[in-house]
Each structure stands twice: as C-alpha cells, then as structure tokens.
Design a protein around this motif. Structure first.
Motif, PDB file in Angstrom:
ATOM      1  N   CYS A 210      12.578  32.258  43.283  1.00 47.23           N
ATOM      2  CA  CYS A 210      13.241  31.991  44.549  1.00 47.23           C
ATOM      3  C   CYS A 210      14.238  30.858  44.327  1.00 47.23           C
ATOM      4  O   CYS A 210      14.351  30.340  43.209  1.00 47.23           O
ATOM      5  CB  CYS A 210      12.231  31.596  45.637  1.00 47.23           C
ATOM      6  SG  CYS A 210      11.332  30.060  45.308  1.00 47.23           S
ATOM      7  N   SER A 211      14.964  30.490  45.357  1.00 43.02           N
ATOM      8  CA  SER A 211      15.891  29.359  45.257  1.00 43.02           C
ATOM      9  C   SER A 211      15.908  28.609  46.578  1.00 43.02           C
ATOM     10  O   SER A 211      15.618  29.166  47.640  1.00 43.02           O
ATOM     11  CB  SER A 211      17.305  29.848  44.884  1.00 43.02           C
ATOM     12  OG  SER A 211      17.781  30.811  45.809  1.00 43.02           O
ATOM     13  N   HIS A 212      16.226  27.340  46.515  1.00 47.56           N
ATOM     14  CA  HIS A 212      16.270  26.463  47.685  1.00 47.56           C
ATOM     15  C   HIS A 212      17.362  26.930  48.647  1.00 47.56           C
ATOM     16  O   HIS A 212      18.440  27.346  48.197  1.00 47.56           O
ATOM     17  CB  HIS A 212      16.552  25.035  47.234  1.00 47.56           C
ATOM     18  CG  HIS A 212      16.574  24.043  48.351  1.00 47.56           C
ATOM     19  ND1 HIS A 212      15.420  23.545  48.923  1.00 47.56           N
ATOM     20  CD2 HIS A 212      17.608  23.477  49.024  1.00 47.56           C
ATOM     21  CE1 HIS A 212      15.745  22.711  49.882  1.00 47.56           C
ATOM     22  NE2 HIS A 212      17.064  22.646  49.971  1.00 47.56           N
ATOM     23  N   PRO A 213      17.115  26.892  49.948  1.00 47.25           N
ATOM     24  CA  PRO A 213      15.926  26.392  50.646  1.00 47.25           C
ATOM     25  C   PRO A 213      14.959  27.494  51.053  1.00 47.25           C
ATOM     26  O   PRO A 213      14.165  27.301  51.967  1.00 47.25           O
ATOM     27  CB  PRO A 213      16.537  25.748  51.887  1.00 47.25           C
ATOM     28  CG  PRO A 213      17.671  26.678  52.227  1.00 47.25           C
ATOM     29  CD  PRO A 213      18.224  27.162  50.906  1.00 47.25           C
ATOM     30  N   TYR A 214      14.997  28.626  50.394  1.00 42.70           N
ATOM     31  CA  TYR A 214      14.256  29.798  50.863  1.00 42.70           C
ATOM     32  C   TYR A 214      12.867  29.925  50.265  1.00 42.70           C
ATOM     33  O   TYR A 214      12.061  30.737  50.707  1.00 42.70           O
ATOM     34  CB  TYR A 214      15.072  31.069  50.587  1.00 42.70           C
ATOM     35  CG  TYR A 214      16.432  30.990  51.232  1.00 42.70           C
ATOM     36  CD1 TYR A 214      16.557  31.077  52.604  1.00 42.70           C
ATOM     37  CD2 TYR A 214      17.573  30.772  50.470  1.00 42.70           C
ATOM     38  CE1 TYR A 214      17.785  30.976  53.217  1.00 42.70           C
ATOM     39  CE2 TYR A 214      18.811  30.678  51.078  1.00 42.70           C
ATOM     40  CZ  TYR A 214      18.916  30.777  52.445  1.00 42.70           C
ATOM     41  OH  TYR A 214      20.139  30.664  53.049  1.00 42.70           O
ATOM     42  N   GLY A 215      12.568  29.157  49.230  1.00 43.93           N
ATOM     43  CA  GLY A 215      11.246  29.190  48.635  1.00 43.93           C
ATOM     44  C   GLY A 215      10.977  27.879  47.936  1.00 43.93           C
ATOM     45  O   GLY A 215      11.874  27.054  47.745  1.00 43.93           O
ATOM     46  N   ALA A 216       9.720  27.678  47.550  1.00 49.03           N
ATOM     47  CA  ALA A 216       9.348  26.425  46.897  1.00 49.03           C
ATOM     48  C   ALA A 216       8.454  26.705  45.700  1.00 49.03           C
ATOM     49  O   ALA A 216       7.819  27.758  45.611  1.00 49.03           O
ATOM     50  CB  ALA A 216       8.617  25.518  47.890  1.00 49.03           C
TER      51      ALA A 216
END
Length: 513
Positions: A210-216
């Motif tokens: 994933c990639s920020h800000p959609y996942g952590a």
C-alpha cells in the motif's frame, strides 16, 4: 432411524424454546427448483491445516500469519480438515448438504508454483472428491482462494506480474485433467475485487502492499495503481483458464466454469442526485470492476473516466477472450452499506482505487460515513438487500446464472452453541434468494459460510461462522453441531418449513421497486 429421531428431538426442543423469533413468511426446500443446490463451504487455507505436511510449500498467507499479523494466530492446523475430511463429509451427508464448495491449495498441489505435481497433494484432493461423490454431494471447486505460493511471490511478485497468468493456467490444467471427470462446477478464483483492495490498496492482507495515506505498515506498494494491475492480471488469468477448459475439457467433461466476486449492496444515503450517482459509481467499482470485463469485454465507463491512465486497458484480442468467459457468476454476500457523495476527496492528494469512487460509506444512516469500504462491526439483517442485488445483476448483466457461494453470520458476534441468531440471519437471506428466483433471477445454488468453524482471515479463531463448532483448543479438534446445524438438517432432509419474522411490508416493498 434412531439418529434421525435424535436430531429431530433436539431440533424441536430448541424450536419450542426459541419460537418467539419466528412468525409469518414461510417456505420449504420444495419451494425451490429441483435442480437448485443447497450447500456450505470452506477454503483450503482456512480449513485444511497441515501447512507443512506431505510436500506442501508455504503460501503467502502462511508467511503472513507466521509473521504475527493476525494477532499471533496461524492456520497451521486450522480446522484440521486435511486429516478429518472423511468425518466432515459424513457430517455433510448427515446434515443433508447437496453440494460442498472447497478450494485447491495451489502450494499443496504444485509446491513450486508450476512443474512437478505433489503426489500427496494430488491424492488428498482425489480422496476428498471421491468421498463427496460417494455420499452424493456435488463438489464445487475453486481453483484459487487467496493462497498464492510464496515461491511465486518471491520470484516475480505474484499477482502484480503478468507471469502469473501462465502459472495459473498450468494449475487449472492439472486440476481439469486430474479431477474434471468428477467435478462439474469450477470457479477460477475467489473475490479478486476485494482481495486486490485488501492486499494492494489498504495493505492488511498479504503481501501487505500500500502507500500513504491509504494504508499503514506496508512492505512497499502503490495504492493508486497496484489494485488495478492485479485485478487486470486476475481477469486475464481467469479468461486463460476458461479458454483452456472450453477448448480442451468442457465437451468431454460437460462441466461449467465461472468466477467469484465479493458483493455489497449499496443504497444512497439521501435522496440527492449526488448520492445516487455515487452509489452507481460504487457498484461499478466493486461489481463492475470484474463483471463488466467478464461479460462485456471492457471496464465500466466510470472507472475509465476516474482512474484514467492508471487503469490498464484490454487489447482488442484480450477483450474478445475475456468477454463471455464464464458460464456462471459466484457471489459472496454479507451486508449492505449506504453511500454518500464525496466531492472533496481530491484534497487528500493522489487518489487510490477506493477514492476514485468519490464516495463514502456507512452501515447506518445515523453514523457518519467514511471513505473506506470495510465490514461493519455488526451485521445488518437487511434481507431485502440481497434481493435487490440479485435483481440488479439480472437487469444489468442480462440475467447470468448465479451461485450464492458465501453467506454467513459471524462478524463481531460472540458465538454460542445455541446460535438462533445465525438461523434467523440465514433464513432471511434464503427467503430473499427464493423471492429472487420467483422474480426470474437465474439463481442456481446457495452455500453457507462455513460448514465447520475455520480460521477467519481477519480474526483467526475468535470469530466463528460454522454450522459445526470446532474445539480449536483440543488436540482432536472435535466437531459439535450447533443449533444452526440441526436447523439446516431439518430444512434440507426433513422438509421442515422456515418461518421469517418481519413487519409484513418488507418483501412487498422489495418487489415493488
């Protein structure tokens, strides 16, 4: 006869003590078409266990759980179905199941992802299928239910690479060749739409991209493009397997092949035009993402417009191969959501595949919507919603044959053996299926998730969907029937009617829309 009588006595005891939950609408098994099938299902990773036995290699889910991402719980034993399948199939027969949905563990059958077939894995699936046939139960087989071999993930990134198309086709070829003389219903893959979101957008499924800000806490990734890439590869792999089956096996084996998708019914939060348009976009992005290419050869126009160049395109030849590449659709259905328009989503930066919908979601009208599609904390007994979904599929996709592959009760539920709430939930949705059939929808089967308690992907063993309780703490993983098992048995084998409590307006309001 003694066993049947005992089942009936227990059922009548529970029925008498919980009769307050039922009244009004009533139906029996005989109200459904004779060739309609009732069943239940599991998946290989969640049910089999034996994660490193008899030549099986790790899947990405084995790696994921061993790294502690499901609260330290693993599916190393799961329901121990690898060793207990014979007893379970006997329970299926006793319960009255007409069909059973299972999946093939790719790393158990092909430990290297391709090439040499594992003889022990081949023997296991032959034995399971033979045992089902022996008891008069139709096997409905899914070729791939999330468990990508770790070796393929390490080699080229799994579903991120088009290389997986040929490897998946090889898996399909082995299965058609070895099992196709006894299997008449093949599903290529389970939930490619939600798996791509969970694995490559939100990053809470393996391989955690994933990639920020959609996942952590992701190992890498790009939420803006990777979900679209993986679904594209899923669809091309599906069509390659379907083409292989139709050219090489279908005429001889006379089976059918389809694809499964995760479904949600979406309803506008308000009567505004904006919320109605957002709802249509949500349906396109969740259902149409898979079904439009499979049935029409192209992605929905709203996806092309909103995702732009981030959405892969089908060449003319690919479009022709993909179009019409299924004999049926399998759907997994659990809940409905309200949809509100979200016109300011661009302000958070580059969009991901979810924010391309310009929509927010909520389970309840009095709860503020959020920008992510996630299961609600409690299931909503909105039985009309499945009726609406099935009729939407009929109208939008020219009434394809449909199997309800999963419908179950367990999210956020503290389970008990006396699971009357589960029977109420399932009864309402079964009635919704019956009303859909009477309205001309081509529904051909209904499967409860799950037959026995299994390892649930989001919660391990703390959430139980099974008709049969599994003692995960005991060395024998003993099975015990819940109230719902007796209820299903009596509906399927003893002709008992199901009665639904409602306000007298529920079904009429659904039919009038």
């Amino acid at each position: 006869m003694a066993k049947v009588a005992a089942w009936l006595m227990v059922f009548l005891f529970f029925w008498e003590h919980y009769s307050s939950v039922v009244c009004l609408s009533e139906f029996t098994r005989d109200d459904f078409p004779a060739d309609f099938v009732f069943g239940a299902g599991t998946s290989a990773f969640q049910y089999e266990g034996a994660w490193a036995e008899d030549g099986k290699s790790p899947s990405i889910w084995d790696t994921f759980t061993h790294e502690g991402w499901v609260g330290g719980r693993t599916a190393d034993m799961a329901s121990d179905g690898y060793h207990k399948y014979k007893g379970d199939i006997k329970l299926m027969s006793d319960t009255g199941l007409e069909a059973y949905r299972l999946s093939i563990s790719w790393p158990r059958l092909l430990p290297n992802g391709r090439g040499a077939v594992n003889p022990k894995g081949l023997m296991y699936y032959n034995n399971v299928i033979d045992e089902l046939i022996k008891h008069g139960i139709q096997p409905h087989v899914t070729l791939h239910h999330l468990d990508v071999p770790q070796v393929l993930q390490d080699e080229y990134g799994g579903w991120l690479s088009p290389k997986i198309i040929d490897d998946f086709k090889e898996l399909a070829d082995v299965c058609f060749k070895e099992f196709g003389d006894r299997v008449s219903y093949w599903t290529t893959m389970n939930e490619p739409n939600i798996n791509s979101l969970a694995s490559f957008d939100y990053g809470f499924f393996p391989p955690r991209r994933c990639s920020h800000p959609y996942g952590a806490n992701c190992s890498g990734g790009n939420s803006a493009v990777e979900p679209y890439i993986t679904v594209h590869n899923y669809i091309l792999a599906h069509s390659a397997a379907a083409e292989l089956y139709r050219k090489k096996y279908q005429t001889i084996q006379k089976g059918q092949i389809g694809i499964n998708i995760y479904t949600i019914w979406f309803t506008p939060l308000t009567n505004s035009t904006e919320d109605a348009m957002a709802t249509k976009r949500a349906l396109d992005f969740i259902l149409g993402w898979i079904l439009n290419p499979i049935l029409f050869g192209e992605y929905p126009d709203s996806m092309k417009k909103n995702a732009g160049s981030r959405l892969p395109f089908f060449s003319y030849l690919e479009s022709q191969r993909v179009k019409g590449s299924c004999d049926f659709i399998g759907i997994n259905y659990y809940f409905a959501l309200y949809v509100a328009d979200d016109p300011v989503i661009d302000k958070i930066g580059p969009r991901d595949s979810s924010s391309d919908m310009f929509a927010k979601f909520t389970a309840y009208k009095n709860v503020p919507p959020v920008s992510r599609i996630l299961p609600p904390t409690a299931l909503i007994n909105d039985f009309e919603s499945l009726w609406k979904l099935l009729n939407y599929l009929k109208k939008t996709y020219r009434n394809p044959p449909i199997f309800v592959h999963e419908n179950g009760y367990g999210f956020g539920v503290i389970d008990t053996m006396n699971d009357v709430g589960r029977t109420y939930f399932l009864s309402g949705f079964i009635r919704s299926v019956l009303d859909s059939i009477r309205n001309g929808v081509d529904v051909r089967g209904y499967f409860i998730w799950t037959f026995v308690d299994a390892f649930e992907l989001l919660s391990g063993y703390s959430t139980r969907f099974g008709l049969y309780h599994v003692n995960f703490e005991g060395s024998g993983h003993e099975r015990t029937p819940k109230f719902s098992a007796y209820w299903y048995h009596n509906f399927l084998k003893n002709g008992t009617s199901i009665k639904i409590e409602n306000n007298g307006k529920q079904w009429e309001s659904a039919r009038s829309e």
